[in-house]
Scaffold this active site. Structure first.
Site, PDB file in Angstrom:
ATOM      1  N   TRP A  52      29.489  -3.545  29.491  1.00 34.79           N
ATOM      2  CA  TRP A  52      28.559  -3.330  28.389  1.00 34.79           C
ATOM      3  C   TRP A  52      28.267  -1.842  28.314  1.00 34.79           C
ATOM      4  CZ3 TRP A  52      26.965  -4.858  33.161  1.00 34.79           C
ATOM      5  CH2 TRP A  52      25.850  -4.253  33.721  1.00 34.79           C
ATOM      6  N   ASP A  96      30.663  -3.606  36.200  1.00 32.51           N
ATOM      7  CA  ASP A  96      30.353  -4.293  37.452  1.00 32.51           C
ATOM      8  C   ASP A  96      31.535  -4.174  38.401  1.00 32.51           C
ATOM      9  OD1 ASP A  96      27.874  -5.037  36.576  1.00 32.51           O
ATOM     10  OD2 ASP A  96      28.449  -7.070  36.028  1.00 32.51           O
TER      11      ASP A  96
END
Length: 181
Positions: free
Chosen positions: A110, A129
């Protein structure tokens, strides 16, 4: 007064019969269904909140604001972490831009738009991540500046972005600058 109701009743009946004669039930059901589905999908259309963003930072547009974020990348108030949600890789054996050994970067991410207090410019930050190990457990940060609702996944931080990887275990999150806003 009764004669008025009779006239209105006859005109209404004639109009309804003409419409029914010209249009079948299927076209009515099709239009009704289209209207209902379209009405339900309307709130899900993308919309631009950049006006709110500009108003919030208009006072300090060219200079560093008085409450400038710290420059320590191991702290949640570091300027790049304006839209992060996760454990900081800088506390988990990685860095701002690299995952710790034994983990791999998520295939999806994101983005956030963060203000650098040192130069007064806005930068696009990609939050990736690191996946493959259990959660780090150090330096948990959850900053939701200008977070969008869940249907705008590219700017929503409450998702396990490791789900696209082979090993979906979440470990920590990096904050990589990908451009200027």
């Amino acid at each position: 007064m009764n004669w008025l109701f009779n006239i209105v009743d006859r005109v209404t009946e004639r109009s309804v019969r003409q419409v029914a004669h010209r249009h079948g039930r299927r076209s009515f059901i099709t239009r009704l269904g289209t209207g209902l589905v379209g009405g339900a999908l309307l709130p899900m259309l993308p919309f631009d909140r950049s006006g709110q963003f500009g108003a919030a930072h208009a006072a300090g547009a060219g200079a560093a604001p008085k409450n400038a974020k710290k420059s320590d990348p191991t702290q949640c108030d570091y300027w790049r972490y304006c839209a992060i949600d996760g454990y900081l890789c800088t506390c988990c054996g990685g860095s701002l831009t690299t995952c710790p050994p034994g983990t791999e970067v998520s295939k999806v991410s994101w983005v956030g738009t963060c203000l650098n207090p040192d130069d007064g410019r806005h930068y696009l930050v990609s939050y990736n991540d690191c996946c493959g190990k259990g959660s780090c457990g150090e330096c948990l940060c959850n900053n939701n500046e200008r977070e969008r609702p869940g249907y705008r996944l590219g700017v929503h931080n409450d998702i396990n972005w490791c789900m696209a990887n082979t090993n979906s275990m979440f470990h920590c999150t990096t904050a990589i600058i990908v451009g200027t806003a």
